[in-house]
Design a protein around this motif. Structure first.
Motif, PDB file in Angstrom:
ATOM      1  N   HIS A  52       0.816  -1.227   0.000  1.00  0.00           N
ATOM      2  CA  HIS A  52       0.000   0.000   0.000  1.00  0.00           C
ATOM      3  C   HIS A  52       0.842   1.267   0.000  1.00  0.00           C
ATOM      4  O   HIS A  52       0.294   2.361  -0.024  1.00  0.00           O
ATOM      5  N   MET A  53       2.149   1.108   0.119  1.00  0.00           N
ATOM      6  CA  MET A  53       2.994   2.297   0.319  1.00  0.00           C
ATOM      7  C   MET A  53       3.625   2.795  -0.981  1.00  0.00           C
ATOM      8  O   MET A  53       4.515   2.144  -1.523  1.00  0.00           O
ATOM      9  N   PRO A  54       3.206   3.966  -1.471  1.00  0.00           N
ATOM     10  CA  PRO A  54       3.917   4.507  -2.620  1.00  0.00           C
ATOM     11  C   PRO A  54       5.234   5.155  -2.173  1.00  0.00           C
ATOM     12  O   PRO A  54       5.276   5.852  -1.164  1.00  0.00           O
ATOM     13  N   VAL A  55       6.274   4.893  -2.918  1.00  0.00           N
ATOM     14  CA  VAL A  55       7.570   5.502  -2.616  1.00  0.00           C
ATOM     15  C   VAL A  55       8.020   6.290  -3.843  1.00  0.00           C
ATOM     16  O   VAL A  55       8.122   5.736  -4.940  1.00  0.00           O
ATOM     17  N   VAL A  56       8.219   7.570  -3.644  1.00  0.00           N
ATOM     18  CA  VAL A  56       8.668   8.428  -4.743  1.00  0.00           C
ATOM     19  C   VAL A  56      10.190   8.510  -4.668  1.00  0.00           C
ATOM     20  O   VAL A  56      10.734   8.981  -3.665  1.00  0.00           O
ATOM     21  N   PHE A  57      10.852   8.022  -5.696  1.00  0.00           N
ATOM     22  CA  PHE A  57      12.321   8.096  -5.751  1.00  0.00           C
ATOM     23  C   PHE A  57      12.734   9.203  -6.708  1.00  0.00           C
ATOM     24  O   PHE A  57      12.188   9.303  -7.813  1.00  0.00           O
ATOM     25  N   ILE A  58      13.679   9.999  -6.290  1.00  0.00           N
ATOM     26  CA  ILE A  58      14.282  10.932  -7.239  1.00  0.00           C
ATOM     27  C   ILE A  58      15.585  10.236  -7.628  1.00  0.00           C
ATOM     28  O   ILE A  58      16.553  10.194  -6.853  1.00  0.00           O
ATOM     29  N   ALA A  59      15.547   9.619  -8.811  1.00  0.00           N
ATOM     30  CA  ALA A  59      16.611   8.687  -9.192  1.00  0.00           C
ATOM     31  C   ALA A  59      17.240   9.129 -10.513  1.00  0.00           C
ATOM     32  O   ALA A  59      17.294   8.363 -11.478  1.00  0.00           O
ATOM     33  N   THR A  60      17.682  10.356 -10.549  1.00  0.00           N
ATOM     34  CA  THR A  60      18.285  10.872 -11.783  1.00  0.00           C
ATOM     35  C   THR A  60      19.678  10.258 -11.980  1.00  0.00           C
ATOM     36  O   THR A  60      20.319   9.861 -11.007  1.00  0.00           O
ATOM     37  N   ARG A  61      20.116  10.227 -13.263  1.00  0.00           N
ATOM     38  CA  ARG A  61      21.311   9.449 -13.592  1.00  0.00           C
ATOM     39  C   ARG A  61      22.599  10.004 -12.977  1.00  0.00           C
ATOM     40  O   ARG A  61      23.512   9.268 -12.645  1.00  0.00           O
ATOM     41  N   ARG A  62      22.674  11.307 -12.834  1.00  0.00           N
ATOM     42  CA  ARG A  62      23.918  11.853 -12.256  1.00  0.00           C
ATOM     43  C   ARG A  62      23.871  11.689 -10.745  1.00  0.00           C
ATOM     44  O   ARG A  62      22.816  11.589 -10.156  1.00  0.00           O
ATOM     45  N   GLY A  63      25.026  11.727 -10.124  1.00  0.00           N
ATOM     46  CA  GLY A  63      25.047  11.601  -8.666  1.00  0.00           C
ATOM     47  C   GLY A  63      25.121  10.146  -8.261  1.00  0.00           C
ATOM     48  O   GLY A  63      25.672   9.306  -8.975  1.00  0.00           O
ATOM     49  N   ILE A  64      24.489   9.862  -7.131  1.00  0.00           N
ATOM     50  CA  ILE A  64      24.678   8.527  -6.536  1.00  0.00           C
ATOM     51  C   ILE A  64      23.586   7.611  -7.091  1.00  0.00           C
ATOM     52  O   ILE A  64      22.671   7.200  -6.404  1.00  0.00           O
ATOM     53  N   TYR A  65      23.713   7.286  -8.354  1.00  0.00           N
ATOM     54  CA  TYR A  65      22.625   6.644  -9.097  1.00  0.00           C
ATOM     55  C   TYR A  65      22.504   5.153  -8.765  1.00  0.00           C
ATOM     56  O   TYR A  65      21.422   4.683  -8.367  1.00  0.00           O
ATOM     57  N   GLU A  66      23.615   4.413  -8.872  1.00  0.00           N
ATOM     58  CA  GLU A  66      23.549   2.946  -8.679  1.00  0.00           C
ATOM     59  C   GLU A  66      23.022   2.597  -7.290  1.00  0.00           C
ATOM     60  O   GLU A  66      22.247   1.662  -7.114  1.00  0.00           O
ATOM     61  N   LYS A  67      23.469   3.369  -6.309  1.00  0.00           N
ATOM     62  CA  LYS A  67      23.046   3.062  -4.927  1.00  0.00           C
ATOM     63  C   LYS A  67      21.547   3.290  -4.782  1.00  0.00           C
ATOM     64  O   LYS A  67      20.874   2.567  -4.050  1.00  0.00           O
ATOM     65  N   VAL A  68      21.041   4.297  -5.454  1.00  0.00           N
ATOM     66  CA  VAL A  68      19.599   4.561  -5.378  1.00  0.00           C
ATOM     67  C   VAL A  68      18.845   3.415  -6.056  1.00  0.00           C
ATOM     68  O   VAL A  68      17.786   2.981  -5.575  1.00  0.00           O
ATOM     69  N   ILE A  69      19.419   2.893  -7.133  1.00  0.00           N
ATOM     70  CA  ILE A  69      18.775   1.747  -7.793  1.00  0.00           C
ATOM     71  C   ILE A  69      18.678   0.567  -6.808  1.00  0.00           C
ATOM     72  O   ILE A  69      17.652  -0.116  -6.742  1.00  0.00           O
ATOM     73  N   SER A  70      19.714   0.383  -6.013  1.00  0.00           N
ATOM     74  CA  SER A  70      19.653  -0.705  -5.019  1.00  0.00           C
ATOM     75  C   SER A  70      18.497  -0.450  -4.058  1.00  0.00           C
ATOM     76  O   SER A  70      17.777  -1.370  -3.671  1.00  0.00           O
ATOM     77  N   ASN A  71      18.323   0.802  -3.653  1.00  0.00           N
ATOM     78  CA  ASN A  71      17.203   1.131  -2.746  1.00  0.00           C
ATOM     79  C   ASN A  71      15.859   0.849  -3.415  1.00  0.00           C
ATOM     80  O   ASN A  71      14.925   0.364  -2.772  1.00  0.00           O
ATOM     81  N   ILE A  72      15.792   1.139  -4.707  1.00  0.00           N
ATOM     82  CA  ILE A  72      14.539   0.878  -5.434  1.00  0.00           C
ATOM     83  C   ILE A  72      14.251  -0.628  -5.431  1.00  0.00           C
ATOM     84  O   ILE A  72      13.125  -1.063  -5.193  1.00  0.00           O
ATOM     85  N   GLU A  73      15.321  -1.404  -5.653  1.00  0.00           N
ATOM     86  CA  GLU A  73      15.166  -2.870  -5.633  1.00  0.00           C
ATOM     87  C   GLU A  73      14.609  -3.317  -4.282  1.00  0.00           C
ATOM     88  O   GLU A  73      13.736  -4.186  -4.209  1.00  0.00           O
ATOM     89  N   GLU A  74      15.139  -2.710  -3.233  1.00  0.00           N
ATOM     90  CA  GLU A  74      14.718  -3.111  -1.880  1.00  0.00           C
ATOM     91  C   GLU A  74      13.236  -2.814  -1.649  1.00  0.00           C
ATOM     92  O   GLU A  74      12.519  -3.597  -1.020  1.00  0.00           O
ATOM     93  N   VAL A  75      12.784  -1.693  -2.176  1.00  0.00           N
ATOM     94  CA  VAL A  75      11.361  -1.341  -2.023  1.00  0.00           C
ATOM     95  C   VAL A  75      10.514  -2.302  -2.851  1.00  0.00           C
ATOM     96  O   VAL A  75       9.475  -2.797  -2.402  1.00  0.00           O
ATOM     97  N   LYS A  76      11.003  -2.593  -4.055  1.00  0.00           N
ATOM     98  CA  LYS A  76      10.255  -3.490  -4.953  1.00  0.00           C
ATOM     99  C   LYS A  76      10.118  -4.878  -4.320  1.00  0.00           C
ATOM    100  O   LYS A  76       9.052  -5.505  -4.356  1.00  0.00           O
TER     101      LYS A  76
END
Ligand code: F6R
Length: 612
Positions: free
Chosen positions: A517-541
């Motif tokens: 039920h929980m929507p999570v809004v990620f600001i996951a733009t390519r520059r910056g700490i991108y790969e690590k944010v992708i890992s966080n997205i995986e964890e939410v998924k």
């Protein structure tokens, strides 16, 4: 917060006052009232909106060419008709409206009670009107002198307007800590909390300073004196604001209009400052303080709410670009925590309204400790703009929607210019890098324009999530303040609980909240700490959370994971907040509209928070 408007002149006061109250509605309020004076002094007030007041006065005697009106944002006493302003003195010969808080009201109230005064309301304000009457009677003085004597006994903040039956051609107004502006027309005067109710009548204004009293008399010149009885000549300024800037211009809400104004407001905040051809940045307002900033041991940014979020972006920018240490503080904490400050420190106060009480107090504290204090304000002539040693206006134009949108991006644009200016002077950035950033900054308004074309898509996403109860906003680096700002926008206008976090902090607590039920809004733009944010997205998924991602155009990696992707144009990492914030503003806006919330005037909120 409370709005004040008053008029004296040849016209009927009522229509001017009511229109003025409507113009001030954006400040936030819960009751409204009006006072008209000719042979008699009449007060009408009620709980609710200005339109309720209009309905209430129907069929009543609202004639008179002197009057004052008020919208109240409750502090002392619940929002009801009795506590609404104006308040009458005991003999019902003086009426008063007030914005601010009388801190020593309890002491004054018990003294007045001992002298036989009866109180009808729970407000701090009523104390003041009884006190003025008491002084008039006991010292046999005219109303302006009684006001002056009373204000010397008051501790706290006030912008007040007083009408007295005995003086049907006179308005007395005074301020300390709460804003007040006087408009000067031909044979008429206007008084208001800000310039919005005045601009259709006059461009000539006088901003009252703290502890000043204005004596405004029909057919006479405006007189100003201090509460210590020193006369001052009024300093008349020209307003540059135009009427269409404060009207909706065909948009359903001011907030939407202001979101759409951002290509222009960001451009305006950089106009005459970003010189691509010469390869330089100039900020005229702080030119005399450049060396001071360059030599600063520390920069301390003080602000509240959205302006504090802009300050966080500023911290990353200035440290990245100019290698000067920056701290960002909530004004409300800074002012009470005995901070270590010295003459080598530069404090930057950020404020849209320029009236936020806590930020004003933080400025005072910093000044008493010898620091140089600069301001980044939107409202020209505001208290913060005047209280600081120097500053830079954001030039975003009037922001009427309570939720700050274009003011935020303009603040970030100005902070970017400041970072670049300091970097160039300090030589902390290679020339090629500096020029690349200048060019990229110049292209931001056009990129914002492109993002606004996504409105329909964002609206469709809002339809899916409009009924959620909670949400998380996650980002890293420059996108962390964006996450905070996105969450604030959603909670303040739609009343959906929203939390912003640095994405990596998720594992330290918030991850426990995630389910289907929980929507999570990620600001996951390519520059910056991108790969690590992708890992966080995986964890939410993996925990079945719903993912809405703000990504860079052409992104494929996040697209495979997220439920919804909003693609924004690519830009330099440090400029991403100027772009990534826009879709989040639109998302909040649409969710709030779909939930039937009052987008421009959310419950309990005030546009300028003039009390602490
Ligand atoms: C949020 C919002 C508030 C203000 C805060 C500071 O949308 O508008 O959080 O940012 O009250 O106000 P200013 O910038 O006027 O000092």
């Amino acid at each position: 917060m409370c709005g004040i408007v008053a008029y004296i002149g040849p016209r009927e006061a009522y229509p001017i006052l009511i229109k003025g109250l409507h113009r001030l509605e954006y400040r936030g309020y819960d009751s409204a009232g009006i006072c008209l004076l000719n042979d008699d002094i009449r007060v009408f007030k009620c709980k609710g909106k200005v339109s309720d007041l209009e309905a209430f006065v129907e069929g009543k005697n609202i004639s008179g060419n002197i009057g004052m009106a008020h919208t109240r944002w409750a502090t002392h006493g619940e929002p009801n008709t009795i506590n609404a302003h104006p308040h009458f003195s005991q003999n019902r010969t003086i009426a008063l409206i007030h914005n601010g808080i009388i801190e020593n009201y309890a002491v004054l109230r018990s003294e007045l009670k001992n002298r036989g005064y009866q109180f009808t309301s729970d407000t701090d304000t009523e104390v003041l009107v009884h006190l003025i009457e008491d002084i008039m009677i006991s010292e046999q003085v005219a109303v302006e002198e009684a006001v002056r004597v009373a204000l010397n006994q008051v501790i706290g903040a006030y912008a007040i307007v007083i009408l007295a039956k005995e003086f049907p051609d006179k308005i007395i107004a005074a301020r300390k800590g709460s804003p007040m502006v006087i408009g000067i027309g031909k044979g008429e005067f206007f008084v208001a909390s800000d310039a919005t109710p005045l601009i259709e009548y006059t461009n000539n204004v006088v901003y009252l300073n703290d502890e000043e009293i204005a004596i405004i008399e029909r057919g006479k010149e405006l007189k100003i004196k201090t509460i210590k009885n020193q006369s001052h000549s009024p300093y008349i300024q020209k307003l540059s604001m135009s009427l269409n800037e404060i009207e909706k211009g065909g948009f359903e809400h001011f907030m939407l209009k202001e979101i759409y104004e951002q290509p222009r407001s960001i451009f305006d905040s950089m106009r005459g400052r970003l010189h691509i051809d010469q390869g330089i940045v100039t900020l005229g307002g702080i030119r005399d303080y450049e060396q001071k900033i360059l030599n600063a041991k520390r920069i301390i940014i003080v602000a509240c709410g959205t302006s504090w979020h802009a300050g966080l972006v500023g911290e990353y920018l200035i440290e990245d670009l100019a290698r000067i240490p920056v701290e960002v503080e909530y004004s409300s904490e800074f002012r009470y925590r005995n901070p270590i400050l010295n003459e080598d420190d530069v404090v930057i106060a950020i404020s849209q309204s320029g009236e936020t009480a806590d930020t004003l107090a933080a400025i005072d504290l910093a000044k008493t400790k010898g620091a140089t204090v600069l301001g980044i304000c939107n409202v020209v002539g505001s208290s913060i703009a005047r209280a600081t040693h120097a500053g830079v206006y954001t030039h975003a134009g009037p922001e009427i929607g309570v939720a700050s949108t274009k003011a935020f991006t303009a603040q970030v644009a100005v902070l970017t210019l400041l970072g670049l200016l300091l970097a160039q002077k300090k030589g902390t950035l290679p020339n090629s890098e500096f020029h690349k950033l200048l060019l990229e900054l110049d292209s931001i308004p056009a990129k914002v324009e492109q993002i606004l074309l996504l409105n329909e898509k964002i609206r469709d996403i809002a339809t899916i999530y409009k009924d959620v109860k909670n949400s998380l906003y996650l980002g890293r680096g420059y996108n962390f303040p964006v996450a905070l700002e996105g969450a604030l926008k959603l909670k303040e206008i739609s009343y959906v609980h929203a939390e912003g976090y640095p994405a990596a902090e998720m594992k330290h607590g918030p991850i426990a909240l995630i389910d289907e039920h929980m929507p999570v809004v990620f600001i996951a733009t390519r520059r910056g700490i991108y790969e690590k944010v992708i890992s966080n997205i995986e964890e939410v998924k993996a925990r079945k959370g719903k993912i809405i991602a703000i990504v860079t155009e052409g992104d494929e990696s996040v697209k495979n994971l997220a439920d919804h992707c909003i693609e924004i144009p690519d830009t330099e990492e440090m400029l991403i907040p100027l772009l990534a914030t826009i879709p989040l503003q639109l998302l909040s806006y649409h969710i709030a509209v779909m939930r039937n919330c009052n987008v421009d005037q959310p419950r309990n909120l005030a546009k300028s928070v003039t009390v602490e």
